[in-house]
Motif scaffolding. Structure first.
Motif, PDB file in Angstrom:
ATOM      1  N   GLY A  85       0.810  -1.223   0.000  1.00  0.00           N
ATOM      2  CA  GLY A  85       0.000   0.000   0.000  1.00  0.00           C
ATOM      3  C   GLY A  85       0.836   1.262   0.000  1.00  0.00           C
ATOM      4  O   GLY A  85       1.170   1.816   1.046  1.00  0.00           O
ATOM      5  N   THR A  86       1.177   1.742  -1.188  1.00  0.00           N
ATOM      6  CA  THR A  86       1.975   2.960  -1.329  1.00  0.00           C
ATOM      7  C   THR A  86       1.141   4.186  -1.004  1.00  0.00           C
ATOM      8  O   THR A  86      -0.018   4.293  -1.423  1.00  0.00           O
ATOM      9  CB  THR A  86       2.513   3.078  -2.772  1.00  0.00           C
ATOM     10  N   ALA A 141       6.411  -4.579   2.117  1.00  0.00           N
ATOM     11  CA  ALA A 141       7.311  -3.527   2.601  1.00  0.00           C
ATOM     12  C   ALA A 141       6.719  -2.132   2.498  1.00  0.00           C
ATOM     13  O   ALA A 141       7.123  -1.227   3.244  1.00  0.00           O
ATOM     14  CB  ALA A 141       8.638  -3.595   1.838  1.00  0.00           C
ATOM     15  N   TRP A 142       5.773  -1.928   1.586  1.00  0.00           N
ATOM     16  CA  TRP A 142       5.172  -0.605   1.427  1.00  0.00           C
ATOM     17  C   TRP A 142       4.126  -0.311   2.508  1.00  0.00           C
ATOM     18  O   TRP A 142       3.537   0.764   2.520  1.00  0.00           O
ATOM     19  CB  TRP A 142       4.532  -0.472   0.049  1.00  0.00           C
ATOM     20  N   ASP A 143       3.903  -1.246   3.406  1.00  0.00           N
ATOM     21  CA  ASP A 143       2.910  -1.098   4.471  1.00  0.00           C
ATOM     22  C   ASP A 143       3.498  -0.211   5.573  1.00  0.00           C
ATOM     23  O   ASP A 143       4.197  -0.688   6.460  1.00  0.00           O
ATOM     24  CB  ASP A 143       2.557  -2.478   5.012  1.00  0.00           C
ATOM     25  N   PHE A 188      -3.967  -0.306  -2.025  1.00  0.00           N
ATOM     26  CA  PHE A 188      -4.727   0.840  -1.534  1.00  0.00           C
ATOM     27  C   PHE A 188      -3.739   1.933  -1.163  1.00  0.00           C
ATOM     28  O   PHE A 188      -2.523   1.768  -1.326  1.00  0.00           O
ATOM     29  CB  PHE A 188      -5.632   0.492  -0.341  1.00  0.00           C
ATOM     30  N   GLY A 189      -4.239   3.072  -0.688  1.00  0.00           N
ATOM     31  CA  GLY A 189      -3.349   4.159  -0.296  1.00  0.00           C
ATOM     32  C   GLY A 189      -3.090   4.145   1.204  1.00  0.00           C
ATOM     33  O   GLY A 189      -3.194   3.097   1.857  1.00  0.00           O
ATOM     34  N   ARG A 190      -2.752   5.304   1.745  1.00  0.00           N
ATOM     35  CA  ARG A 190      -2.509   5.443   3.181  1.00  0.00           C
ATOM     36  C   ARG A 190      -3.406   6.542   3.738  1.00  0.00           C
ATOM     37  O   ARG A 190      -3.830   7.451   3.015  1.00  0.00           O
ATOM     38  CB  ARG A 190      -1.053   5.775   3.478  1.00  0.00           C
ATOM     39  N   THR A 191      -3.692   6.470   5.030  1.00  0.00           N
ATOM     40  CA  THR A 191      -4.604   7.431   5.656  1.00  0.00           C
ATOM     41  C   THR A 191      -4.024   8.838   5.732  1.00  0.00           C
ATOM     42  O   THR A 191      -2.817   9.009   5.940  1.00  0.00           O
ATOM     43  CB  THR A 191      -4.938   6.989   7.093  1.00  0.00           C
ATOM     44  N   PRO A 192      -4.871   9.867   5.588  1.00  0.00           N
ATOM     45  CA  PRO A 192      -4.409  11.240   5.829  1.00  0.00           C
ATOM     46  C   PRO A 192      -3.966  11.432   7.276  1.00  0.00           C
ATOM     47  O   PRO A 192      -3.091  12.254   7.568  1.00  0.00           O
ATOM     48  CB  PRO A 192      -5.645  12.087   5.509  1.00  0.00           C
ATOM     49  N   PHE A 229      -7.041   6.381  -3.715  1.00  0.00           N
ATOM     50  CA  PHE A 229      -5.602   6.210  -3.924  1.00  0.00           C
ATOM     51  C   PHE A 229      -5.283   6.333  -5.406  1.00  0.00           C
ATOM     52  O   PHE A 229      -6.182   6.596  -6.218  1.00  0.00           O
ATOM     53  CB  PHE A 229      -5.096   4.889  -3.343  1.00  0.00           C
ATOM     54  N   SER A 230      -4.012   6.156  -5.775  1.00  0.00           N
ATOM     55  CA  SER A 230      -3.569   6.441  -7.142  1.00  0.00           C
ATOM     56  C   SER A 230      -2.930   5.226  -7.813  1.00  0.00           C
ATOM     57  O   SER A 230      -2.304   4.387  -7.158  1.00  0.00           O
ATOM     58  CB  SER A 230      -2.542   7.579  -7.151  1.00  0.00           C
TER      59      SER A 230
END
Length: 494
Positions: free
Chosen positions: A70-71, A358-360, A404-408, A423-424
């Motif tokens: 999740g980047t 790893a992107w988590d 998915f993305g990451r939280t604000p 997400f993007s």
């Protein structure tokens, strides 16, 4: 005497095989035969794909780059300065509190583990951890962690309005199949492409997987599997190693070439005998093809990873001369050499660590993301530039994605939690417009609010560019939901 017209007949060899097996063989054959008739009557004159596109394709091959874990969209391709402006404040105390009341919070979320420590809304806003610059002639803002990729932005279409429904890492499996992990096993996008179009090079697999795939927790080998399409359409795992590129395919060092050929011929004969007895056994059919393909690949595959054939400048373009970028750079260069030789679908995983990925970034986001971006930035940019100079970018569709993305909001003081609401992803080549952004999230990157796209819209775009209509690939007896098909993202198609 009544004559039966248009009835399928049983081949002589199959009849003899059934008799030789006794009533068991006859019964099995009858069941398979009856099932085929029922399916045909229910679905008209259905037939499997012939390998011919349904309409004129804009791409021949796909290179699918997947960042596991999740980047963060906000530290990559969707900058949100409001996060820095209101850093440390609760969302409810900012002008953006309406995001907490949006219908998307309930409509589009299926929680797998209710009491999990992760996958929650984080309310205290976390500032951006990296700067942004306007890149290319298009002037698109891209994170400073992607300097090389930023130079390629005029070839990219960035989709900033993705959403999914899994708030945990089953979303990795969901991104590849379009279906929630709670719903079972389904074919992946690479398998659909393979099933619909087949081979461009009979000496190479048409669906290749490189890098360490997603872990068992999050889909495992099903993340590049074909499910009910049959094992012949599974992704084939390759190593970037000239001495052992295809695990278990090469004979032992003490086996002569002639001896191995004899072994393959015997196995082929035995498998084809079994195929007559069990004509609907997909595993047997896949096994026959795999043995034949493995034999041919023993010489074709090592050639792909023989990078000494490339110029020093090309190797440097992918970062093969630096420790941080060498591994991923070799995979990207191998992908270029594969599509150059006719491989249809190349799936490259980055960031697998035996768990969530790893992107988590639940903590240490700045340290972790900056490191991971450095590993992938130059190789991916090299991929775009090299395909372009070889004249292959127009016919090769590159997809960069994450689950998915990451939280604000912040988690663990210096991280961000899972974020399925917005997400993007981005695409390049293969008939995709360059130098554009499409869709949008709100001011703090919480919800996709403009031109929203579920993950199967990415699938539909890929298949559309390959000349395939997913609705015409449906297998009788395997009902698909409308959301499975998605809709091509028209705004990014040239």
């Amino acid at each position: 005497m009544t004559t039966m017209h248009n009835q399928p007949t049983t081949p002589r060899r199959q009849f003899l095989a059934d008799v030789g097996m006794g009533f068991t063989g006859v019964a099995l054959s009858a069941m398979f035969h009856r099932d085929c008739i029922v399916r045909a009557s229910e679905h008209g004159t259905w037939a499997p794909p012939t390998g011919v596109p349904h309409f004129a394709p804009k791409a021949k091959s796909v290179i699918w780059l997947f960042m596991i874990g999740g980047t963060s969209h906000m530290e990559s391709f969707d900058p949100k300065p409001e996060l820095t402006k209101y850093a440390g404040k609760e969302i409810g105390d900012t002008p953006h509190k309406e995001v907490l009341e949006a219908k998307f919070l309930e409509d589009n979320l299926r929680i797998v583990v209710p009491d999990d420590a992760n996958g929650h809304i984080r309310h205290k806003l976390y500032p951006l951890q990296v700067g942004f610059k306007k890149r290319g002639e298009a002037g698109i803002e891209v994170s400073d962690w992607w300097p090389h990729l930023g130079d390629c932005v005029d070839d990219m279409a960035i989709v900033r309005s993705m959403w999914t429904t899994d708030n945990n890492h089953g979303a990795q499996y969901q991104f590849h199949t379009g279906r929630h992990s709670l719903e079972g096993e389904f074919p992946t996008i690479g398998s659909w492409a393979h099933y619909g179009l087949g081979s461009l090079n009979d000496n190479l697999p048409q669906f290749v997987v490189m890098g360490q795939p997603i872990a068992d927790c999050c889909g495992g080998v099903r993340g590049h599997g074909a499910s009910y399409l049959g094992p012949a359409h599974n992704g084939v795992k390759l190593n970037v190693d000239p001495k052992n590129p295809l695990p278990f395919a090469a004979p032992g060092k003490d086996v002569y070439h002639e001896e191995q050929r004899g072994q393959f011929e015997l196995l082929n004969q035995l498998n084809r005998t079994a195929a007559v007895e069990y004509p609907e056994d997909q595993a047997a059919a896949a096994r026959i093809k795999s043995y034949e393909l493995a034999y041919r690949m023993q010489s074709a595959v090592p050639d792909i990873v023989r990078f000494s054939e490339e110029t020093k400048e090309t190797q440097q373009l992918y970062g093969l001369d630096a420790k941080e970028t060498k591994d991923f750079g070799e995979q990207c260069l191998a992908a270029t050499r594969m599509v150059e030789r006719g491989v249809r679908f190349v799936q490259i995983f980055h960031g697998s660590n035996g768990g969530a990925g790893a992107w988590d970034a639940h903590s240490n986001l700045k340290a972790g993301h900056s490191k991971l971006c450095k590993q992938t930035d130059k190789p991916i940019a090299g991929l775009i530039k090299d395909l372009k100079q070889r004249g292959l970018l127009d016919e090769t569709l590159i997809v960069w994605a994450t689950e998915f993305g990451r939280t604000p909001g912040t988690q663990n003081s210096d991280g961000r939690d899972h974020h399925p609401f917005g997400f993007s992803v981005w695409m390049a080549g293969g008939g995709i417009k360059g130098g554009i952004t499409h869709g949008a999230t709100d001011a703090i990157g919480f919800h996709a609010i403009e031109d929203r796209h579920y993950v199967t819209d990415v699938h539909a775009t890929v298949l559309h560019q390959l000349g395939l209509d997913p609705r015409r690939l449906v297998v009788p007896g395997r009902q698909r939901l409308d959301i499975d098909f998605g809709h091509p993202i028209e705004g990014i198609i040239a």
